[in-house]
Write a protein that holds these residues in place. Structure first.
Motif, PDB file in Angstrom:
ATOM      1  N   ILE A   1       9.602   2.002  20.735  1.00  0.00           N
ATOM      2  CA  ILE A   1       9.891   4.041  20.940  1.00  0.00           C
ATOM      3  C   ILE A   1      10.391   4.115  19.914  1.00  0.00           C
ATOM      4  N   LYS A   2       9.586   5.838  19.679  1.00  0.00           N
ATOM      5  CA  LYS A   2      10.439   6.445  18.224  1.00  0.00           C
ATOM      6  C   LYS A   2      11.335   7.347  19.059  1.00  0.00           C
ATOM      7  N   LEU A   3      12.714   6.807  17.627  1.00  0.00           N
ATOM      8  CA  LEU A   3      13.918   7.577  17.577  1.00  0.00           C
ATOM      9  C   LEU A   3      13.633   9.133  16.529  1.00  0.00           C
ATOM     10  N   LEU A   4      14.384   9.589  16.848  1.00  0.00           N
ATOM     11  CA  LEU A   4      14.523  10.677  15.531  1.00  0.00           C
ATOM     12  C   LEU A   4      13.370  11.171  14.473  1.00  0.00           C
ATOM     13  N   LYS A   5      11.973  10.531  15.282  1.00  0.00           N
ATOM     14  CA  LYS A   5      11.528  10.466  14.686  1.00  0.00           C
ATOM     15  C   LYS A   5      10.976   9.573  13.256  1.00  0.00           C
ATOM     16  N   TYR A   6      11.771   9.128  13.186  1.00  0.00           N
ATOM     17  CA  TYR A   6      11.244   8.246  11.654  1.00  0.00           C
ATOM     18  C   TYR A   6      11.470   6.472  11.794  1.00  0.00           C
ATOM     19  N   VAL A   7      12.202   6.701  12.855  1.00  0.00           N
ATOM     20  CA  VAL A   7      13.036   4.971  13.156  1.00  0.00           C
ATOM     21  C   VAL A   7      12.223   4.233  14.608  1.00  0.00           C
ATOM     22  N   SER A   8      11.600   3.109  14.777  1.00  0.00           N
ATOM     23  CA  SER A   8      11.427   2.931  15.871  1.00  0.00           C
ATOM     24  C   SER A   8      11.989   1.813  16.178  1.00  0.00           C
ATOM     25  N   LEU A   9      11.906   1.509  17.139  1.00  0.00           N
ATOM     26  CA  LEU A   9      12.825   0.778  18.475  1.00  0.00           C
ATOM     27  C   LEU A   9      11.534   0.231  19.521  1.00  0.00           C
TER      28      LEU A   9
END
Length: 183
Positions: A105-113
């Motif tokens: 899942i992409k979070l805040l465009k720059y972080v991947s969960l």
């Protein structure tokens, strides 16, 4: 010696293999048999993915699941005891089921969960009951022929990001160096 069979289904995510193994030490007369050793796998699939993509994907459409079944029927004995009825009852048998479920899942465009869940279940067809006999001061082992199960379950999540940078140079041979930093 080993005899193998494998099957893949065209256009399907299924694979099956079976092995029949035999090994014998002629000096000790010991025999190891695996009759059979099987494996069935279902490649990663996305059960919530839409057949026809419309717009951007929802987070749950990236959930992927796969499945693996491994089974084994194994015996170690001596060649003189191989076809003895009691020896044939000493096969150790078990089946392992493994189901990993994961997504990104992409979070805040720059972080991947990247969360994942792994479920493993073991099936046993016999077990050993070990007791201590106080009268004879010895250990007594009894093989019980019944179905047993055991399970493992774990979850984890990983956050990742990448930071990209470029060093510019005014040299003709080396113009720039691009680097990636993954904290």
């Amino acid at each position: 010696s080993n005899v193998s069979y494998s099957k893949s289904w065209a256009g399907k995510p299924f694979n099956f293999s079976a092995n029949f193994r035999h090994s014998q030490n002629t000096q000790t007369n010991e025999i190891d048999l695996s009759l059979p050793e099987i494996s069935f796998t279902v490649s990663r699939f996305y059960p919530f993915e839409k057949k026809e993509a419309v717009g951007s994907k929802k987070w749950y459409e990236n959930i992927g699941i796969s499945y693996t079944l491994n089974g084994k029927n194994q015996l170690t004995t001596y060649d003189s005891l191989l076809f003895n009825k009691q020896t044939l009852n000493e096969f150790n048998s078990g089946i392992k089921h493994y189901i990993p479920i994961s997504t990104n899942i992409k979070l805040l465009k720059y972080v991947s969960l990247n969360p994942s869940i792994n479920y493993t279940e073991y099936w046993y067809f016999n077990s050993s009951n070990i007791n201590w006999n106080y009268y004879s001061n010895s250990e007594e082992t009894d093989t019980l022929w019944h179905f047993n199960t055991a399970r493992d379950f774990n979850m984890n999540a990983q956050f990742t990001t990448k930071i990209y940078g470029t060093f510019q140079f005014n040299k003709k041979r080396l113009q720039a160096i691009r680097h990636v930093f993954t904290p």
